[in-house]
Design an enzyme around this catalytic site. Sequence first.
Site, PDB file in Angstrom:
ATOM      1  N   GLY A  15      -6.365 -22.191  16.814  1.00  0.00           N
ATOM      2  CA  GLY A  15      -6.382 -20.772  17.136  1.00  0.00           C
ATOM      3  C   GLY A  15      -5.215 -19.991  16.587  1.00  0.00           C
ATOM      4  N   THR A  17      -5.144 -18.045  13.938  1.00  0.00           N
ATOM      5  CA  THR A  17      -5.556 -16.683  13.602  1.00  0.00           C
ATOM      6  C   THR A  17      -5.718 -15.839  14.859  1.00  0.00           C
ATOM      7  OG1 THR A  17      -6.684 -17.449  11.610  1.00  0.00           O
ATOM      8  CG2 THR A  17      -7.312 -15.288  12.452  1.00  0.00           C
ATOM      9  N   LYS A  38      -2.972 -13.459   4.926  1.00  0.00           N
ATOM     10  CA  LYS A  38      -3.359 -14.868   4.775  1.00  0.00           C
ATOM     11  C   LYS A  38      -3.235 -15.174   3.286  1.00  0.00           C
ATOM     12  CE  LYS A  38      -5.586 -18.598   6.586  1.00  0.00           C
ATOM     13  NZ  LYS A  38      -5.155 -19.361   7.770  1.00  0.00           N
ATOM     14  N   SER A  42      -8.848 -21.342   2.422  1.00  0.00           N
ATOM     15  CA  SER A  42      -9.963 -22.144   1.922  1.00  0.00           C
ATOM     16  C   SER A  42     -11.118 -22.025   2.916  1.00  0.00           C
ATOM     17  CB  SER A  42      -9.544 -23.605   1.731  1.00  0.00           C
ATOM     18  OG  SER A  42      -8.963 -24.124   2.904  1.00  0.00           O
ATOM     19  N   GLU A 116       0.188 -15.433   8.049  1.00  0.00           N
ATOM     20  CA  GLU A 116      -0.370 -16.637   8.671  1.00  0.00           C
ATOM     21  C   GLU A 116      -0.444 -17.778   7.669  1.00  0.00           C
ATOM     22  OE1 GLU A 116      -4.507 -18.431  10.391  1.00  0.00           O
ATOM     23  OE2 GLU A 116      -4.281 -16.247  10.441  1.00  0.00           O
ATOM     24  N   VAL A 118      -1.542 -21.874   6.674  1.00  0.00           N
ATOM     25  CA  VAL A 118      -2.828 -22.561   6.607  1.00  0.00           C
ATOM     26  C   VAL A 118      -2.632 -23.967   7.162  1.00  0.00           C
ATOM     27  CG1 VAL A 118      -2.390 -23.167   4.197  1.00  0.00           C
ATOM     28  CG2 VAL A 118      -4.718 -23.308   5.102  1.00  0.00           C
TER      29      VAL A 118
END
Length: 224
Positions: A15, A17, A38, A42, A116, A118
Amino acid sequence: MSASLFVAGTDTGIGKTHAACTLIHALRATGQSVCGMKPVASGCAETVDGLRNEDALALQAASAPSPAYDEINPIALREPLSPHLAAAHAGVTIALPSLHAAYQKLCTRYDTVVVEGVGGWRVPLAPGLLASALPKAWDLPVVLVVGLRLGCLNHALLSAEAILADGCRLVGWIGNCIDPAMAAIEENIATLQASLPAPCLGILPHGVPPERASHLLDPAALRF
């Protein structure tokens, strides 16, 4: 922009994001112009407008004023794989200078950019390039999102150790209740509060949208 932040996660699917969007709304409530970013995503879907990532779209929707999609997600990759694999399969080169240029452009237009990551802290973006290179190169303070589920204590403490070992500043953490049936959740939260070397900005309940949950976060607690 020292006001900008990097949002890291303890793992994939915890979570990150959701927490980043909630933080964006909380920062906007203080009167700032805030944009999510971001840099690499992917698992993007093909649309009439090109490749689009669900997480990046959520960040775009939370931002104000709203940015163009390509500004917040300069590298969009189709396959739902680790970025270095998805990029290799697509013949795409992920390099720090182009990502930095996109970040700098947003910094000229917004008071705060919430970047953010990844996956987790050490996810590879390209040969010799880890996700952790972004906050290191851009001197961004880090907010760690902890997915509250069994195993979160180990993941959170190891992530915090890695962040600090890389010379980055861990300025706060957010607990995200991804498992509403988690046993002893309050005790786990208390353990995290006692063990992590940064303040808790808030605990996000399961199933509450970011805009409605934003009052549960306290950006003033960030330890810069």
